[in-house]
Write an enzyme that holds these catalytic residues in place. Structure first.
Site, mmCIF file in Angstrom:
data_model
loop_
_atom_site.group_PDB
_atom_site.id
_atom_site.type_symbol
_atom_site.label_atom_id
_atom_site.label_comp_id
_atom_site.label_asym_id
_atom_site.label_seq_id
_atom_site.Cartn_x
_atom_site.Cartn_y
_atom_site.Cartn_z
ATOM 1 N N ASP A 1 0.960 -1.194 0.014
ATOM 2 C CA ASP A 1 0.092 -0.096 -0.137
ATOM 3 C C ASP A 1 0.894 1.301 0.026
ATOM 4 O O ASP A 1 0.265 2.304 0.634
ATOM 5 C CB ASP A 1 -0.900 0.030 1.275
ATOM 6 C CG ASP A 1 -1.631 -1.634 1.290
ATOM 7 O OD1 ASP A 1 -2.452 -1.832 0.558
ATOM 8 O OD2 ASP A 1 -1.596 -2.065 2.447
ATOM 9 N N HIS B 1 -5.248 -1.372 -6.419
ATOM 10 C CA HIS B 1 -5.239 0.113 -6.123
ATOM 11 C C HIS B 1 -6.065 1.021 -7.105
ATOM 12 O O HIS B 1 -6.600 0.241 -7.998
ATOM 13 C CB HIS B 1 -3.548 0.419 -6.588
ATOM 14 C CG HIS B 1 -3.229 0.012 -7.887
ATOM 15 N ND1 HIS B 1 -2.253 -1.071 -8.163
ATOM 16 C CD2 HIS B 1 -3.626 0.253 -9.116
ATOM 17 C CE1 HIS B 1 -2.061 -1.095 -9.559
ATOM 18 N NE2 HIS B 1 -2.945 -0.393 -10.115
#
Ligand code: IMP
Length: 471
Positions: A25, A53
């Site tokens: 992340d 994402h």
């Protein structure tokens, strides 16, 4: 001064990898998004739908788990190579959603050798985690031990805290071989029936055994006909996209076309080099590119390592710089640190450069992208871990991927003055306050690689992309 993505042109002179240097992340999507238009193909080489994402193109935001972001650009091929594990349900849903928004998905190619995440893999992932948590709970109550053995972990104990996307069980079957199914098998339903007969027997026995260890959990029963129907539909839906991506990629590089390798998950979750066993089940660093694509490593070229300006982790396992106080909460809120795939609040901590120094080395990072720098505005002081203190009092600059040992280290911090000013409008490094620049310079010094991209806000335009100063 406006930032100009073309100033990153040297990254597109050869193939390039974008890989996460922490626990995931880090903002790889934004970096990939920034440089994709310069490439002929974007290649996923590892992991599966555990990654996720969002990519913004124009005024449109797309959430992608499996489809490489190249799909959003008409001149860039999107390639899912053989090292990926493909969940057809997720992939088809993603393709439908993209097509529904007018994106031409016909150019997507999927390796015939990619392994398939089957419905029983997801059931096993979930059940295995419950089983491990339950046996840990029982073990703890047997010996009076504290089940919260791993610092900061949510559902603590022997469980990994997986995304429950079936990743581990699918890669396990890949290694087991006899019970594995590859994308090519979906295109041969006639021969699949026999294999599914055996697989159902194995899976129902395994899942039944696990379910027996989880109070109130009925044993799932998978049926051959149902699975075959599912596989047939998935195969028909994906048939036009399936090819031998190894030859496709070799042909592309031989024609001088440039590839962008899009790493999923991140280095500290690497199955060989991460904080095992609290890792994912694939090769998440740039080291995974040759095996995952079939291209030799000399084609990798530039490696852009993506990191946050601080640390986060989802799931269980050691995290030396984890914060449990108000500072941690403030970073979590400012950084909106909640998982994109699972929605779980992320564990947060100060930047751990011992870890990043190690992962930058593993991936051979030729440059760094430091994302979410804006999140650190407004703190009186910023702590950066540059060494670990071991239980015997000695200090080391080296990372310790062995989880049991890593759990016993204490971070040794460099303390920097914080920067009060918001940095969201900075578009060049010179626009940043001196203390923010000092923070970046410390990173460059400690890691030994130049910072080439700086994320200063969630919007697509909130990025500094210029040739590095310093180092
Ligand atoms: P799995 O990949 O679902 O088996 O999960 C294994 C570990 O990796 C868990 O701690 C997950 O939270 C973590 N993980 C897997 N993929 C990602 C990711 O893309 N970002 C952050 N953590 C991840």
């Amino acid at each position: 001064m406006p930032s100009d993505p073309t100033r990153l042109a040297s990254l597109t002179d050869s193939c390039c990898a974008v890989t996460g240097l922490q626990w995931g992340d880090e903002g790889k999507g934004k970096v990939v998004d920034l440089i994709t238009p310069g490439f002929d193909g974007v290649v996923r080489y590892n992991g599966g739908a555990n990654a996720g994402h969002s990519v913004v193109v124009g005024d449109q935001r797309y959430a992608l788990h499996l489809v490489p972001s190249g799909i959003l650009y008409p001149d860039t091929r999107a390639i899912v190579a053989g090292g990926v594990v493909v969940d057809p349900d997720v992939l088809i849903k993603e393709l439908d959603a993209l097509a529904g928004r007018g994106v031409d998905v016909s150019g997507l190619v999927i390796s015939d050798r990619a392994h398939v995440v089957m419905p029983y893999h997801k059931a096993e992932d979930e059940l295995r985690e419950q089983f491990l948590a339950e046996s840990e709970r029982q073990g703890a109550s047997d010996v009076g031990a504290d089940p919260a053995a791993w610092s900061g972990a949510g559902d603590k104990g022997a469980s990994i805290g997986t995304t429950k996307r079936g990743i581990g069980p699918c890669y396990a079957d890949k290694a087991q071989r006899a019970t594995a199914i590859r994308v090519a098998d979906l295109l041969r339903p006639d021969t699949l029936r026999e294999r599914l007969r055996t697989i159902c027997r194995v899976k129902n026995a395994t899942l039944g055994g696990l379910a027996a260890g989880v109070p109130g959990h009925a044993a799932p029963a998978f049926e051959v006909d149902e699975l075959l129907e599912w596989a047939r539909n998935a195969g028909e839906r994906l048939r036009a996209h399936v090819t031998d991506t190894t030859y496709l990629l070799h042909d592309m590089v031989e024609r001088g076309e440039r590839l962008l390798f899009e790493g999923a998950n991140a280095a500290l979750l690497d199955v060989d080099h991460g904080t095992y066993p609290f890792v994912t089940s694939s090769s998440t660093t740039a080291l995974g590119i040759p095996a995952g694509t079939g291209l030799p490593s000399r084609h990798v070229g530039e490696v852009l390592g993506v990191m946050k300006a601080y640390s986060t982790r989802v799931g269980n396992g050691p995290m030396p710089t984890e914060l449990f106080d108000d500072t941690g909460s403030k970073i979590r809120e400012r950084g909106r640190e909640y998982g994109t795939t699972t929605g779980r609040p992320r564990r947060v901590g100060w930047l751990d450069l011992v870890a990043v120094r190690y992962t930058a080395k593993l991936s051979g990072a030729t440059g760094l992208a430091v994302m979410l720098l804006d999140v650190l505005a407004g703190f009186d002081e910023l702590m950066v871990c540059t060494r670990y203190r071991l239980p015997d009092g000695t200090e080391t600059e080296r990372f310790i991927p062995d989880s049991a040992t890593l759990e016993g280290v204490t971070p040794v911090y460099e303390r920097l003055e914080g920067f009060a000013e918001e940095v969201v409008d900075a578009r060049a490094r010179a626009d940043l306050p001196p203390r923010a620049r000092a923070y970046l310079e410390l990173i460059e010094r400690e890691v030994g690689a130049p910072v080439r991209v700086i994320g200063v806000g969630p919007e697509r335009s909130q990025v500094i992309a210029e040739e590095p100063v310093g180092v």
